[in-house]
Design an enzyme around this catalytic site. Structure first.
Site, PDB file in Angstrom:
ATOM      1  N   ASP A 178      -7.078  18.708 -14.577  1.00 29.60           N
ATOM      2  CA  ASP A 178      -7.333  17.353 -15.054  1.00 29.60           C
ATOM      3  C   ASP A 178      -6.833  17.297 -16.500  1.00 29.60           C
ATOM      4  O   ASP A 178      -7.406  17.933 -17.391  1.00 29.60           O
ATOM      5  CB  ASP A 178      -8.836  17.040 -14.964  1.00 29.60           C
ATOM      6  CG  ASP A 178      -9.141  15.593 -15.309  1.00 29.60           C
ATOM      7  OD1 ASP A 178      -8.439  15.029 -16.157  1.00 29.60           O
ATOM      8  OD2 ASP A 178     -10.102  15.039 -14.748  1.00 29.60           O
ATOM      9  N   ARG A 185       0.851  -1.206   0.000  1.00 28.40           N
ATOM     10  CA  ARG A 185       0.000   0.000   0.000  1.00 28.40           C
ATOM     11  C   ARG A 185       0.883   1.252   0.000  1.00 28.40           C
ATOM     12  O   ARG A 185       0.538   2.272  -0.574  1.00 28.40           O
ATOM     13  CB  ARG A 185      -0.960  -0.013   1.193  1.00 28.40           C
ATOM     14  CG  ARG A 185      -1.728   1.294   1.353  1.00 28.40           C
ATOM     15  CD  ARG A 185      -3.059   1.172   2.114  1.00 28.40           C
ATOM     16  NE  ARG A 185      -3.049   0.262   3.220  1.00 28.40           N
ATOM     17  CZ  ARG A 185      -2.519   0.536   4.431  1.00 28.40           C
ATOM     18  NH1 ARG A 185      -1.955   1.701   4.667  1.00 28.40           N
ATOM     19  NH2 ARG A 185      -2.572  -0.368   5.383  1.00 28.40           N
ATOM     20  N   TYR A 188     -16.084  16.519 -16.017  1.00 23.04           N
ATOM     21  CA  TYR A 188     -16.562  15.142 -16.102  1.00 23.04           C
ATOM     22  C   TYR A 188     -17.649  14.946 -15.029  1.00 23.04           C
ATOM     23  O   TYR A 188     -17.471  15.351 -13.870  1.00 23.04           O
ATOM     24  CB  TYR A 188     -15.385  14.188 -15.880  1.00 23.04           C
ATOM     25  CG  TYR A 188     -15.822  12.771 -15.593  1.00 23.04           C
ATOM     26  CD1 TYR A 188     -16.595  12.075 -16.507  1.00 23.04           C
ATOM     27  CD2 TYR A 188     -15.477  12.135 -14.410  1.00 23.04           C
ATOM     28  CE1 TYR A 188     -17.021  10.790 -16.239  1.00 23.04           C
ATOM     29  CE2 TYR A 188     -15.895  10.849 -14.136  1.00 23.04           C
ATOM     30  CZ  TYR A 188     -16.672  10.180 -15.054  1.00 23.04           C
ATOM     31  OH  TYR A 188     -17.098   8.911 -14.786  1.00 23.04           O
ATOM     32  N   LYS A 212      -7.706   6.095 -19.424  1.00 23.95           N
ATOM     33  CA  LYS A 212      -7.970   6.609 -20.752  1.00 23.95           C
ATOM     34  C   LYS A 212      -6.727   6.489 -21.652  1.00 23.95           C
ATOM     35  O   LYS A 212      -6.260   5.398 -21.886  1.00 23.95           O
ATOM     36  CB  LYS A 212      -8.490   8.037 -20.623  1.00 23.95           C
ATOM     37  CG  LYS A 212      -9.648   8.163 -19.603  1.00 23.95           C
ATOM     38  CD  LYS A 212     -10.877   7.427 -20.076  1.00 23.95           C
ATOM     39  CE  LYS A 212     -11.992   7.177 -19.076  1.00 23.95           C
ATOM     40  NZ  LYS A 212     -12.143   7.869 -17.865  1.00 23.95           N
TER      41      LYS A 212
HETATM   42  C1  LIG Z   1     -11.737  13.920 -17.536  1.00 23.62           C
HETATM   43  C2  LIG Z   1     -11.962  12.772 -16.588  1.00 23.62           C
HETATM   44  N1  LIG Z   1     -11.471  12.846 -15.338  1.00 23.62           N
HETATM   45  C3  LIG Z   1     -11.655  11.826 -14.459  1.00 23.62           C
HETATM   46  C4  LIG Z   1     -12.370  10.692 -14.790  1.00 23.62           C
HETATM   47  C5  LIG Z   1     -12.558   9.584 -13.786  1.00 23.62           C
HETATM   48  O1  LIG Z   1     -11.678   8.536 -14.051  1.00 23.62           O
HETATM   49  P1  LIG Z   1     -11.981   6.974 -13.790  1.00 23.62           P
HETATM   50  O2  LIG Z   1     -13.124   6.582 -14.652  1.00 23.62           O
HETATM   51  O3  LIG Z   1     -10.689   6.316 -14.129  1.00 23.62           O
HETATM   52  O4  LIG Z   1     -12.316   6.848 -12.339  1.00 23.62           O
HETATM   53  C6  LIG Z   1     -12.891  10.580 -16.086  1.00 23.62           C
HETATM   54  C7  LIG Z   1     -13.657   9.382 -16.491  1.00 23.62           C
HETATM   55  O5  LIG Z   1     -14.262   9.340 -17.531  1.00 23.62           O
HETATM   56  C8  LIG Z   1     -12.688  11.655 -17.003  1.00 23.62           C
HETATM   57  O6  LIG Z   1     -13.175  11.603 -18.262  1.00 23.62           O
END
Ligand SMILES: Cc1ncc(COP(=O)(O)O)c(C=O)c1O
Length: 377
Positions: free
Chosen positions: A170, A46, A98, A195
């Site tokens: 992000d 961890r 998101y 992604k």
């Molecule tokens: C821009 C963005 N940030 C964060 C996330 C969250 O990531 P995760 O689905 O890996 O938890 C997503 C998910 O689609 C996203 O598109």
């Protein structure tokens, strides 16, 4: 070393002189101590694991940070990040985030006493007017999901510096291949590693990256305490995925440009949101802070029926959530990724029943266009 090389050799392959070219998966929960008060550098997975450490070094290198932390999902990374804040702290965030991030902020973080204001963060005077003494951070996605708004990271960072605020970006959509927010003044970068970084629609992951030693220390404490770390095998999948990041990003963008041009010429398509189109309002800022436009396209068709028809008729393109992988995916933000954003906010932002979002993958562009042609006809 060039970025492309760093995707492959961004961290020393410390495999104890075995010559292994692929970093081994250290599938061990715990590590034996050589003696009392001694450690091999690894005690319990961890806290740290050699496979994860390798991945984290590669990501820190690519984002030009001092530290990167690998989480089990992007949402786990954002959840841990929010532990930096306390009751009464105020955060200014992009309005077009998101949907899962909005759900976290509005349903979990608000309950814990954190206060949010949302706005189009490309509106800098408005952003400035929202800053108050409780404000601690500005949280942006650029480009945003799904409306592709572009925010000037340098300008936001300059405002934040005047008020001693953290800038959190992000960077999921563009990845460090096209955009490196820490070099533009941001303090923390977030990724859904699920992604483009992973790139193959086969694993979930998340990252926090910082270029500040004090933030790294705080985040490491939260990380080891809350425990949403990335498992060794998933770390290995990420290490493998990142090796081809540069070539994937280039080719996916090339495909996206062709598809955006095709969609723009279609009678049933009313608007195309792709930051590489010459009439996109964010194209100039985008060119100043990023070296590419990525491969995310949102588009609005003429009617709800056409939107549904496209989703039902596509065959090569898959009707699935997520983005950034080898397969081209199409989603319906209104009822999928953004279903938890209040309806009036969705509509005000342009997320309506005619809007579709596409993540362009690595198939041949003409094959993708053929599929879209028949789905729209
Ligand atoms: C821009 C963005 N940030 C964060 C996330 C969250 O990531 P995760 O689905 O890996 O938890 C997503 C998910 O689609 C996203 O598109």
């Amino acid at each position: 070393m060039d970025f492309t090389t760093r995707c492959i050799h961004g961290a020393a392959n410390n495999t104890h002189n075995t010559g292994a070219v692929s970093v081994p998966i250290y599938q061990s929960a715990t590590f034996a101590h050589p003696g009392i008060g001694q450690s091999t550098g690894y005690d319990y997975s961890r806290l740290q694991n050699p496979t994860r450490e390798h991945l984290e070094k590669v990501i820190a290198n690519l984002e030009e940070g001092v530290d990167a932390l690998a989480f089990s999902t992007g949402m786990a990374a954002i959840t841990a990040l929010m532990e930096l804040f306390s009751i009464g702290d105020h955060i200014i965030a992009s309005e077009d985030l998101y949907g899962g991030t909005v759900r976290l902020f509005d349903n979990i973080n608000k309950k814990n006493g954190i206060v949010f204001d949302y706005l189009d963060t490309s509106d800098l005077p408005k952003l400035r007017s929202l800053i108050r003494k409780e404000t601690k951070a500005i949280y942006i996605e650029t480009p945003t999901n799904p409306m592709m708004q572009v925010t000037d990271i340098r300008e936001v960072a300059a405002i934040a510096r005047e008020h001693n605020l953290l800038v959190i970006v992000d960077n999921t959509f563009l990845t460090p291949y096209f955009q490196r927010p820490l070099t533009l003044g941001a303090d923390i970068v977030i990724h859904s590693g699920t992604k483009y970084l992973s790139g193959h629609n086969d694993t979930l992951a998340g990252f926090l990256v910082t270029n500040k030693a004090d933030l790294s220390e705080k985040l490491r404490f939260i990380y080891k305490t809350t425990g949403a770390c990335l498992a060794p095998f998933d770390c290995w999948l990420l290490i493998r995925g990142i090796k081809t990041l540069a070539v994937r990003m280039e080719r996916q963008e090339e495909n996206a440009k062709k598809i955006a041009a095709f969609l723009s010429s279609q009678e049933k398509v009313r608007k195309v949101y792709f930051i590489g189109l010459p009439d996109h309002p964010g194209i100039d800022i985008s060119k100043k802070q990023a070296t590419g436009f990525g491969s995310m396209i949102s588009f609005e068709v003429d009617t709800e029926d056409t939107a549904k028809q496209v989703l039902e008729r596509v065959s090569l393109i898959l009707f699935a959530e997520s983005l950034g992988g080898t397969e081209t995916l199409i989603t319906y933000p209104m009822i999928q990724t953004h279903a938890d954003v209040p309806i009036n906010e969705r509509l005000q932002r342009g997320i309506n029943e005619r809007l579709l979002r596409m993540s362009v993958g690595l198939e041949d562009a003409d094959d993708l266009i053929e599929d879209l042609k028949q789905a729209l006809s």
